[in-house]
Structures are given as C-alpha cells and as structure tokens.
Design a protein around this motif. Structure first.
Motif, mmCIF file in Angstrom:
data_model
loop_
_atom_site.group_PDB
_atom_site.id
_atom_site.type_symbol
_atom_site.label_atom_id
_atom_site.label_comp_id
_atom_site.label_asym_id
_atom_site.label_seq_id
_atom_site.Cartn_x
_atom_site.Cartn_y
_atom_site.Cartn_z
ATOM 1 N N GLY A 105 0.784 -1.260 0.057
ATOM 2 C CA GLY A 105 -0.002 -0.099 0.006
ATOM 3 C C GLY A 105 0.928 1.287 0.185
ATOM 4 N N TYR A 106 1.808 1.167 0.752
ATOM 5 C CA TYR A 106 2.799 2.401 1.094
ATOM 6 C C TYR A 106 3.541 2.559 -0.550
ATOM 7 C CZ TYR A 106 6.990 4.986 2.002
ATOM 8 O OH TYR A 106 8.015 5.920 2.272
ATOM 9 N N ASP A 107 3.928 1.546 -1.122
ATOM 10 C CA ASP A 107 4.629 1.615 -2.474
ATOM 11 C C ASP A 107 3.508 2.186 -3.559
ATOM 12 O OD1 ASP A 107 6.576 0.439 -4.561
ATOM 13 O OD2 ASP A 107 4.772 -0.378 -5.077
ATOM 14 N N ARG A 108 2.205 1.824 -3.373
ATOM 15 C CA ARG A 108 1.389 2.259 -4.509
ATOM 16 C C ARG A 108 1.346 3.709 -4.179
ATOM 17 N NH1 ARG A 108 1.700 1.170 -8.551
ATOM 18 N NH2 ARG A 108 3.588 0.512 -7.697
ATOM 19 N N PHE A 109 1.208 4.243 -2.755
ATOM 20 C CA PHE A 109 0.949 5.704 -2.487
ATOM 21 C C PHE A 109 2.197 6.607 -3.109
ATOM 22 C CE2 PHE A 109 2.774 8.651 0.622
ATOM 23 C CZ PHE A 109 2.049 9.674 0.448
ATOM 24 N N LEU A 110 3.500 5.877 -3.006
ATOM 25 C CA LEU A 110 4.603 6.649 -3.481
ATOM 26 C C LEU A 110 4.554 6.695 -4.850
ATOM 27 C CD1 LEU A 110 7.583 5.583 -1.219
ATOM 28 C CD2 LEU A 110 6.183 7.750 -0.887
ATOM 29 N N PRO A 196 -0.942 -1.894 10.401
ATOM 30 C CA PRO A 196 -0.726 -1.791 9.112
ATOM 31 C C PRO A 196 -1.954 -1.514 8.240
ATOM 32 C CG PRO A 196 -0.613 -4.202 9.676
ATOM 33 C CD PRO A 196 -0.552 -3.336 10.719
ATOM 34 N N MET A 197 -3.374 -2.113 8.820
ATOM 35 C CA MET A 197 -4.518 -1.686 8.107
ATOM 36 C C MET A 197 -4.698 -0.034 8.296
ATOM 37 S SD MET A 197 -7.120 -2.980 6.626
ATOM 38 C CE MET A 197 -8.646 -2.461 6.178
ATOM 39 N N THR A 198 -4.365 0.604 9.251
ATOM 40 C CA THR A 198 -4.624 1.948 9.325
ATOM 41 C C THR A 198 -3.769 2.723 8.343
ATOM 42 O OG1 THR A 198 -5.029 1.875 11.701
ATOM 43 C CG2 THR A 198 -4.406 3.970 11.014
ATOM 44 N N PHE A 199 -2.656 2.159 8.228
ATOM 45 C CA PHE A 199 -1.409 2.744 7.301
ATOM 46 C C PHE A 199 -1.929 2.576 5.907
ATOM 47 C CE2 PHE A 199 2.795 2.357 5.007
ATOM 48 C CZ PHE A 199 3.236 3.803 5.632
ATOM 49 N N ILE A 200 -2.824 1.382 5.695
ATOM 50 C CA ILE A 200 -3.002 1.123 4.185
ATOM 51 C C ILE A 200 -4.338 2.182 3.894
ATOM 52 C CG2 ILE A 200 -4.519 -0.588 2.903
ATOM 53 C CD1 ILE A 200 -2.855 -2.534 4.136
ATOM 54 N N CYS A 201 -5.260 2.277 4.965
ATOM 55 C CA CYS A 201 -6.558 3.442 4.870
ATOM 56 C C CYS A 201 -5.764 4.797 4.641
ATOM 57 C CB CYS A 201 -7.257 3.327 6.170
ATOM 58 S SG CYS A 201 -8.135 1.825 6.211
ATOM 59 N N ILE A 202 -4.523 5.213 5.447
ATOM 60 C CA ILE A 202 -4.239 6.432 5.116
ATOM 61 C C ILE A 202 -3.865 6.619 3.787
ATOM 62 C CG2 ILE A 202 -2.442 8.158 5.981
ATOM 63 C CD1 ILE A 202 -2.963 6.959 8.818
ATOM 64 N N TYR A 204 -4.164 4.966 1.098
ATOM 65 C CA TYR A 204 -5.403 4.999 0.061
ATOM 66 C C TYR A 204 -6.195 6.406 -0.092
ATOM 67 C CZ TYR A 204 -4.410 0.688 -2.191
ATOM 68 O OH TYR A 204 -3.810 -0.403 -2.948
ATOM 69 N N GLY A 205 -6.188 6.759 1.420
ATOM 70 C CA GLY A 205 -7.015 8.111 1.271
ATOM 71 C C GLY A 205 -6.108 9.265 0.293
ATOM 72 N N PHE A 206 -4.783 9.226 0.549
ATOM 73 C CA PHE A 206 -4.000 10.154 -0.350
ATOM 74 C C PHE A 206 -3.956 9.677 -1.638
ATOM 75 C CE2 PHE A 206 -1.863 11.054 3.793
ATOM 76 C CZ PHE A 206 -1.972 12.328 3.776
ATOM 77 N N ILE A 207 -4.132 8.211 -2.090
ATOM 78 C CA ILE A 207 -4.199 7.854 -3.452
ATOM 79 C C ILE A 207 -5.493 8.350 -4.177
ATOM 80 C CG2 ILE A 207 -4.298 5.763 -4.690
ATOM 81 C CD1 ILE A 207 -2.292 4.432 -2.951
ATOM 82 N N THR A 226 -5.047 -0.537 -10.738
ATOM 83 C CA THR A 226 -3.692 -0.778 -10.124
ATOM 84 C C THR A 226 -3.741 -1.158 -8.888
ATOM 85 O OG1 THR A 226 -2.492 0.712 -11.495
ATOM 86 C CG2 THR A 226 -1.206 -0.201 -9.749
ATOM 87 N N CYS A 227 -4.717 -0.380 -8.113
ATOM 88 C CA CYS A 227 -5.175 -0.440 -6.586
ATOM 89 C C CYS A 227 -6.192 -1.396 -6.275
ATOM 90 C CB CYS A 227 -5.134 0.769 -5.883
ATOM 91 S SG CYS A 227 -4.051 2.122 -6.142
ATOM 92 N N ALA A 228 -7.022 -1.703 -7.023
ATOM 93 C CA ALA A 228 -8.458 -2.524 -6.865
ATOM 94 C C ALA A 228 -7.903 -3.893 -6.271
ATOM 95 C CB ALA A 228 -9.312 -2.783 -7.932
ATOM 96 N N SER A 229 -7.101 -4.697 -7.078
ATOM 97 C CA SER A 229 -6.753 -6.103 -6.707
ATOM 98 C C SER A 229 -6.101 -5.985 -5.213
ATOM 99 C CB SER A 229 -5.600 -6.550 -7.685
ATOM 100 O OG SER A 229 -4.616 -6.035 -7.955
ATOM 101 N N HIS A 230 -5.451 -5.147 -4.882
ATOM 102 C CA HIS A 230 -4.676 -4.950 -3.450
ATOM 103 C C HIS A 230 -5.548 -4.781 -2.414
ATOM 104 C CE1 HIS A 230 -2.311 -2.656 -0.475
ATOM 105 N NE2 HIS A 230 -1.931 -3.659 -0.114
ATOM 106 N N LEU A 231 -6.589 -4.141 -2.867
ATOM 107 C CA LEU A 231 -7.588 -3.763 -1.766
ATOM 108 C C LEU A 231 -8.580 -5.109 -1.439
ATOM 109 C CD1 LEU A 231 -8.791 0.055 -2.535
ATOM 110 C CD2 LEU A 231 -7.783 -0.881 -0.376
ATOM 111 N N THR A 232 -8.586 -5.932 -2.770
ATOM 112 C CA THR A 232 -9.531 -6.988 -2.626
ATOM 113 C C THR A 232 -8.856 -8.064 -1.592
ATOM 114 O OG1 THR A 232 -10.230 -6.991 -4.855
ATOM 115 C CG2 THR A 232 -10.455 -8.998 -3.888
ATOM 116 N N VAL A 233 -7.569 -8.106 -1.887
ATOM 117 C CA VAL A 233 -6.632 -9.146 -0.937
ATOM 118 C C VAL A 233 -6.769 -8.407 0.438
ATOM 119 C CG1 VAL A 233 -4.565 -10.238 -0.464
ATOM 120 C CG2 VAL A 233 -5.289 -9.746 -2.682
#
Length: 301
Positions: A105-110, A196-202, A204-207, A226-233
């Motif tokens: 999630g952090y990688d996708r954010f960057l 990590p869940m909170t980190f992912i939510c933050i 994806y909020g920026f994304i 690009t992000c949909a599959s990650h969110l599914t898992v």
C-alpha cells in the motif's frame, strides 16, 4: 480433531483442498519465477509481490499438507513440539503477510502521489530493508505469542477443536486461568492487524485524492485498477483475521472460527496469485515472454 465430524464429506474436502493447494503452489511459483526471469518486472512493486508470494507459499506449507494428511487419516495426532512449531511459523508468516500488504500500500502511495521521487524514496536498499523489517516484526510477534500460549500448563483434554494449532483452540486446553496471556496476545493482535490496516487506509486516502485530480478518464481507470486487486486481498485477509484474533480467545466457540480461518489460510493465498498478479497485464506479458523464450530454447535443442 479438524473436520472429523464431517464423515465421508472429508474425502470431498480432501480433493477440493488438494486442488486449491496445487493452484496456490503453481501460481506463486510462477509469479516468483517470472519476476526473477523478466527484467521488466525488476521494480519495487513486483519485488514486494514476489516476497509476498514466497511468504504465502511458506504460510500454506505450514498448514495445508498436515490438514490434507489428517483428512485421510483415522489417527489425527500432533506432538506438543510440532504443535508449537506449527503455531510459531504460522503466526510468523501470517504477521509478515500483514506487514507486506501494508508495504505494498505504501509503495502504491509513493508511485501515484510522488512519481518523480519514487525511484529515490523506494530504492533497492530501502526495499530490502522494508522486506527484512516485515519478517523480523512478524517472527518477533510470533515468538512472543507462541511463548505466551505454550508456557501455560496443559493437563486436561488434549483434543484440539481445529485443523491446525491456532491460538484460540490451543489456549482453551490450558488448565489454568489464561486471561493475562490472552490479553497480551489480544493487544499484539491489535497492533499486528490494525497498525498496517490503518497505514493502508491513510495511504489510499491520499491515493484517491490524487486520482480524482487526474484529468483523463483513462488515467483514473488505470490508477484505480492498479489498486483494486490490492484492496481485494486486504479486505478479505484483514476482515477474516480480525474476526478471529481481535477478541479474547477462550470466550467464543471455535466452530465458526474454522470456517473463517479457511478463508484466510486457503482463499486469501489463492487470491494473491490469481487476482493480485496473474490478472496484471505486465505479469501476463512477462509470462508469455518467459514461456515463449523456453519454447524457443527447446526447439533450438
């Protein structure tokens, strides 16, 4: 005990779980092989997907082979040492997977929010450090959790109402008050899952905020896909794991736990190769290139 109360349905379950396990193995091995062989996939995103595939393979190897043997066996036993070892490695890889999903999630954010600085912020040295940190945190949590469970005295019934040595069914067998141990494990579970869940939510909020600013519809669709599959898992993995672990273990029966646990021990590892990578166009192209290259070599020989 596993699924011993299901009678002849166990043979059907054996066939189903064996097929799923083989798909998980072949899918993850394919992903790791293709990422190693195709230079176009030598970028941080696929590096982390490769590490996640290796971790998922080890994660399922700890549980599924023993479960498959038990489905065909009349004598379903496991020694105390083997039970502790299974729990240690299961928790270690499970928490490592949680951390890796957060890093993806952090990688996708960057990549989406800071594309110009992405190569600097996510250098190969940083990638290696992040992957190693995930593993260290995962097995540190696992060591503490396993010690808290197996330091308890077990002097009563020795039948585990589950298909592997998970925290809840094992700790119920303790013949002393386990409230303090369970409370510490619960706090550890909150940290391992919610951090990590909170980190992912933050992230994806920026994304989402940045995607909505993209002027073209095609650009928005590509970024969202690009992000949909990650969110599914993430939703399946964290949702099911939270249902089982974000509560005190001995207060709830484990009959429903077995069904939910199947989801994140079998279905989630299945989603990773099928949804997360194999449906990715870059991975599909790389697979065709690698298989075409092998076909060329075989013809040449």
């Amino acid at each position: 005990m596993g699924f011993s109360n299901l009678g002849e349905i166990q043979f059907i379950l054996f066939a189903v779980f064996l097929c799923l396990y083989l798909i998980i193995l072949s899918g993850n091995i394919t992903i790791v092989t293709v990422i190693c062989l195709d230079r176009s996939l030598h970028i941080p995103m696929y590096f982390f997907l490769g590490i996640l595939s290796i971790s998922e393979t080890c994660y399922t190897f700890v549980i599924l082979p023993k479960m498959l043997i038990n489905l065909l066996s009349l004598l379903r036993t496991i020694s105390f040492i083997n039970c502790a070892t299974q729990m240690f490695f299961f928790l270690g890889f499970a928490v490592t997977n949680c951390m890796l999903l957060g890093i993806v999630g952090y990688d996708r954010f960057l990549a989406i929010c800071h594309p110009l600085r992405y190569s600097v912020l996510m250098s190969w040295q940083v990638c290696g450090q992040l992957a190693a940190t995930c593993a260290v945190i995962g097995f540190l949590f696992s060591l503490i959790g396993s010690l808290l469970v197996f330091e308890l005295p077990f002097c009563g019934p020795n039948k585990i109402n589950h298909y592997f040595c998970d925290i809840s069914p094992v700790i119920r067998l303790a013949c002393t008050d386990s409230y303090i141990n369970e409370l510490i494990i619960f706090i550890g579970g909150v940290l391992a899952l919610m951090a990590p869940m909170t980190f992912i939510c933050i992230s994806y909020g920026f994304i989402v905020h940045n995607i909505l600013r993209i002027p073209s519809a095609d650009g928005k669709q590509k970024a969202f896909s690009t992000c949909a599959s990650h969110l599914t898992v993430v939703i399946v993995h964290y949702g099911c794991a939270s249902f089982v672990y974000l509560r005190l273990s001995s207060k709830y029966p484990s009959s429903k736990d077995r069904l939910v646990t199947v989801t994140y021990t079998v279905v989630t590892p299945l989603l990773n190769p099928l949804v997360y990578s194999l449906r990715n166009r870059d991975v599909q192209t790389a697979i065709r290139k690698v298989t075409g290259r092998r076909g060329f070599y075989s013809k040449a020989l």
